[in-house]
Motif scaffolding. Structure first.
Motif, PDB file in Angstrom:
ATOM      1  N   ARG A  12       0.932  -1.300  -0.111  1.00  0.00           N
ATOM      2  CA  ARG A  12       0.051   0.081   0.054  1.00  0.00           C
ATOM      3  C   ARG A  12       0.951   1.247   0.074  1.00  0.00           C
ATOM      4  O   ARG A  12       0.487   2.156  -0.628  1.00  0.00           O
ATOM      5  N   GLU A  77     -11.370   0.169  -6.638  1.00  0.00           N
ATOM      6  CA  GLU A  77     -10.460   1.110  -6.045  1.00  0.00           C
ATOM      7  C   GLU A  77      -9.719   1.957  -7.295  1.00  0.00           C
ATOM      8  O   GLU A  77      -9.277   1.439  -8.461  1.00  0.00           O
ATOM      9  N   LEU A  97      -6.327  -3.438  -9.522  1.00  0.00           N
ATOM     10  CA  LEU A  97      -5.884  -3.878  -8.171  1.00  0.00           C
ATOM     11  C   LEU A  97      -6.463  -5.029  -7.640  1.00  0.00           C
ATOM     12  O   LEU A  97      -7.693  -5.221  -7.425  1.00  0.00           O
ATOM     13  N   ASP A  99      -6.492  -5.856  -3.682  1.00  0.00           N
ATOM     14  CA  ASP A  99      -6.032  -5.716  -2.237  1.00  0.00           C
ATOM     15  C   ASP A  99      -5.630  -6.753  -1.437  1.00  0.00           C
ATOM     16  O   ASP A  99      -5.761  -7.957  -2.091  1.00  0.00           O
ATOM     17  N   CYS A 167      -0.673  -6.199  -2.013  1.00  0.00           N
ATOM     18  CA  CYS A 167      -1.589  -6.127  -3.098  1.00  0.00           C
ATOM     19  C   CYS A 167      -1.044  -6.613  -4.347  1.00  0.00           C
ATOM     20  O   CYS A 167       0.204  -6.906  -4.328  1.00  0.00           O
TER      21      CYS A 167
END
Length: 173
Positions: A12, A77, A97, A99, A167
């Motif tokens: 992140r 996202e 993405l 997560d 991620c």
């Protein structure tokens, strides 16, 4: 130039830094530079495995959905800052993405797949196997080995990301 499936394991913090870089850069360059060991190219293998699973009888009806999610990512996202030539060539959809929670779920599901069972009905003649995977006749090499090798690489890649709480960014390039 052939398109191939790409993956990157990132934290992140790295995504936040890329977002900040893109906002501060005149060309919106995100400073995309994951280490080589956190990048994976599965060529066309996963697409071929998905195609085969859609047409073959498998005992795992959720397998196609799992593989598709693993290579397509999740919507929602905003990582639009990665929609940049520094990251991919812009020929296909921008990167998506997954997560850390999604990565963990995918890693567990990939670990549960008995690929030998999935490929039990794959033709033994390479041209026929290539045709079954949508590669067409003339595929150079052992189709089963190609599928297994790239699937195992993807499984290990997701497992590593899950263990490290990372991620995964996916795209076609």
């Amino acid at each position: 130039m052939a398109l191939t499936q790409q993956f990157a394991r990132v934290t992140r913090d790295h995504l936040d830094q890329c977002r900040a870089n893109a906002l501060d850069s005149p060309g919106a360059a995100p400073g995309w530079d994951p280490p080589t060991e956190d990048l994976l190219d599965t060529d066309w293998a996963t697409w071929g495995l998905i195609r085969y699973c859609r047409t073959a009888r498998t005992d795992q009806p959720d397998l196609v959905a799992l593989l598709d999610r693993a290579i397509s990512g999740d919507q929602g996202e905003d990582i639009g800052f990665l929609d940049h030539p520094e990251v991919y060539d812009g020929f296909t959809d921008p990167p998506q993405l997954l997560d850390a929670a999604a990565v963990t779920a995918i890693a567990r599901a990939l670990d549960a797949i008995a690929l030998d069972e999935v490929l039990a009905e794959l033709p033994t003649v390479d041209d026929d196997a290539a045709e079954a995977c949508g590669f067409g006749r003339g595929f150079n090499g052992d189709v089963r080995d190609y599928l297994v090798r790239h699937f195992e690489a993807m499984r290990e890649f997701y497992g590593g990301a899950a263990r490290r709480g990372q991620c995964v960014v996916v795209w076609t390039d």
